[in-house]
Design a protein around this motif. Sequence first.
Motif, mmCIF file in Angstrom:
data_model
loop_
_atom_site.group_PDB
_atom_site.id
_atom_site.type_symbol
_atom_site.label_atom_id
_atom_site.label_comp_id
_atom_site.label_asym_id
_atom_site.label_seq_id
_atom_site.Cartn_x
_atom_site.Cartn_y
_atom_site.Cartn_z
ATOM 1 N N VAL A 371 52.704 67.826 74.695
ATOM 2 C CA VAL A 371 51.784 68.463 73.750
ATOM 3 C C VAL A 371 51.615 69.945 74.114
ATOM 4 O O VAL A 371 51.449 70.310 75.270
ATOM 5 C CB VAL A 371 50.420 67.755 73.769
ATOM 6 C CG1 VAL A 371 49.396 68.520 72.954
ATOM 7 C CG2 VAL A 371 50.568 66.323 73.252
ATOM 8 N N GLY A 372 51.672 70.792 73.077
ATOM 9 C CA GLY A 372 51.436 72.209 73.264
ATOM 10 C C GLY A 372 52.625 72.993 73.752
ATOM 11 O O GLY A 372 52.548 74.224 73.895
ATOM 12 N N SER A 373 53.746 72.329 73.995
ATOM 13 C CA SER A 373 54.948 73.043 74.433
ATOM 14 C C SER A 373 55.799 73.415 73.231
ATOM 15 O O SER A 373 55.515 73.027 72.097
ATOM 16 C CB SER A 373 55.752 72.170 75.392
ATOM 17 O OG SER A 373 56.274 71.025 74.724
ATOM 18 N N GLY A 439 53.007 82.394 71.383
ATOM 19 C CA GLY A 439 53.805 81.293 70.859
ATOM 20 C C GLY A 439 55.272 81.346 71.194
ATOM 21 O O GLY A 439 56.026 80.455 70.798
ATOM 22 N N ALA A 440 55.722 82.350 71.924
ATOM 23 C CA ALA A 440 57.127 82.424 72.322
ATOM 24 C C ALA A 440 57.343 81.611 73.592
ATOM 25 O O ALA A 440 56.393 81.263 74.304
ATOM 26 C CB ALA A 440 57.538 83.878 72.555
ATOM 27 N N VAL A 441 58.611 81.316 73.866
ATOM 28 C CA VAL A 441 58.943 80.618 75.104
ATOM 29 C C VAL A 441 58.593 81.508 76.290
ATOM 30 O O VAL A 441 58.957 82.686 76.333
ATOM 31 C CB VAL A 441 60.430 80.232 75.148
ATOM 32 C CG1 VAL A 441 60.833 79.779 76.544
ATOM 33 C CG2 VAL A 441 60.715 79.147 74.126
ATOM 34 N N ASP A 442 57.861 80.950 77.256
ATOM 35 C CA ASP A 442 57.501 81.678 78.476
ATOM 36 C C ASP A 442 58.672 81.574 79.449
ATOM 37 O O ASP A 442 58.910 80.519 80.039
ATOM 38 C CB ASP A 442 56.238 81.074 79.090
ATOM 39 C CG ASP A 442 55.734 81.868 80.296
ATOM 40 O OD1 ASP A 442 56.471 82.767 80.763
ATOM 41 O OD2 ASP A 442 54.623 81.587 80.770
ATOM 42 N N GLU A 443 59.390 82.667 79.583
ATOM 43 C CA GLU A 443 60.615 82.624 80.391
ATOM 44 C C GLU A 443 60.338 82.416 81.875
ATOM 45 O O GLU A 443 61.243 82.074 82.648
ATOM 46 C CB GLU A 443 61.417 83.902 80.175
ATOM 47 C CG GLU A 443 61.879 84.057 78.741
ATOM 48 C CD GLU A 443 62.642 85.355 78.524
ATOM 49 O OE1 GLU A 443 63.035 85.969 79.527
ATOM 50 O OE2 GLU A 443 62.824 85.734 77.363
ATOM 51 N N ALA A 444 59.106 82.632 82.319
ATOM 52 C CA ALA A 444 58.740 82.386 83.716
ATOM 53 C C ALA A 444 57.953 81.094 83.850
ATOM 54 O O ALA A 444 57.466 80.765 84.926
ATOM 55 C CB ALA A 444 57.917 83.550 84.261
ATOM 56 N N GLY A 445 57.826 80.347 82.766
ATOM 57 C CA GLY A 445 57.020 79.133 82.783
ATOM 58 C C GLY A 445 57.839 77.902 83.065
ATOM 59 O O GLY A 445 59.014 77.946 83.424
ATOM 60 N N GLY A 446 57.175 76.751 82.865
ATOM 61 C CA GLY A 446 57.822 75.489 83.154
ATOM 62 C C GLY A 446 58.696 75.015 82.028
ATOM 63 O O GLY A 446 58.547 75.428 80.871
#
Length: 522
Positions: A371-373, A439-446
């Motif tokens: 959820v939320g990804s 709302g963009a992909v977090d390139e440093a995220g999981g």
Amino acid sequence: MPTALALALGGVLLAAGPASAAAPVTITSPAPGSTYDNSAGLPQVVPITGTGLPTADDLVLTYDIGTGTAAQALFSGTTHNADGSFSANANFGQLPPGETTVVATVSGADSQSGVADPEVTPSAYTFELAVAPNPSFPFTVTSPGTGEVVDTTTPVFTGTAQPGSTVTVTYSNKALGNSVAGTAVADTSGAYSVPTTFLDLAPGSLGSGATVTQTNPDAQVGRLSIAFTFAQPPVPAIAQTVTATPDEVTVEEATTTGITVAATGFSPGEEVRTVVTDSDGAAVELADRDLNYYAENDLGAYADTLVFTDAVAPDDYTITLTGVRSGIVLAAEVTVVDEVVVLTPTPVITSPTEGQVVSGGTVTVSGTGPVGSGIVLTVAEQSFFDGTDLESPAEGRFYLTDLADPILVDDAGNWTITVSLLPGDYVAQAVAAELTSDGAVDEAGGVSEFSNVVAFTLVAAPAAVVPPVVTPAAPVARPTGLAYTGAEAGQGVIGAALLLLVGGGLLVAARHRRSLAVAPTE
């Protein structure tokens, strides 16, 4: 003769006294006819003492060597003492084998000129030695010879020794000790033959020689060293290998469970030193290390677990193992990386289903995820997906989600998107990623693990209306991770489309792995 002259001559004659007569010297040790114990030290060397030798003379001593000629026994000067005694060292090394009787003649000679002193009468001198300077059965090694390269790994040592002697062959082993290669007993003729093995040499070693000893109370020479090498190692060499498992760890893993190092090919039992250096070549500290570490004694294998201190930083590291005795150096590369957030649950593509035939110019791809990804979806022909087709895909035959506009997983954990494609056989796969505030992909995220792979077929609608082609978003250079167009996506991109996330930093170097579970909202 005038009286005055006669008186003068008489006075001189009286003052001079009578002329001295020649006399022999007296040998006090070894006393004539005695037996001298020469069993200790050099059996051929005997100290001689005596009296009656003029102080200007050196003792002259010659002895019978059994050939009808006499040999000189003294090769250095004579020491004169204040009490009138003298001493010298005699060498009877030319006596025949087994001979213990010394038949000699002693006399004196001027110490400066070497001319025989007529005032010293030559005299016979005989005594016995406890052991023969040259044994009846000389201790020898005839094979292998010194400097020989032996063409067998089990050489037979041959030679002569005192009859009944136990002959033992020893050598330096892999642990820097001594091992017995073989033993035998010399026969009544003094000959011996010792079969040997050298299995305690280090693997791959050609050896350096052996020591041969005889054990017998009558033996005078007890040890001989023979230098030789083997043409082939008696113990085959072991391949030198090293592995580090895992070769990539997080900081947390590096400081807790550590890295297991396994190596082969060291000299058995030798000390192994470990040095870990960072990418700049600087040595780094390890935790909980003992003073010394050793390879095992049989095959030289080495195993160790390296745990870093809390000061370790994400970097590439080199583990270097060095054998102290052998000089063998082995190295392995490992990487310590930062934390990666792994999203769960892993996305699942629920539609289309495996092998489904979809009619029309579009396909709706649906599934579940955290959820939320955001979902990044790849749809491509199988040949492009697995990299077997080296040509760039045509427009309308490839889809990759724009990382700036991923597919949102709703509060119920579901996601869906409709993609326009030309008819053909396709494969789809997805991955979930954490999002930025916009709302963009977090390139440093999981990121999550990759979803299931679904193969499906898209066929034209019955009316044969060609579906409109949806062109993916314009490409942006990595690592921004935006969509690639069909025209510009090459084999390296298409063959590993989902790995764009790796290039975008989403899977960069695992560090402190943790699981982020996102429960669906009720």
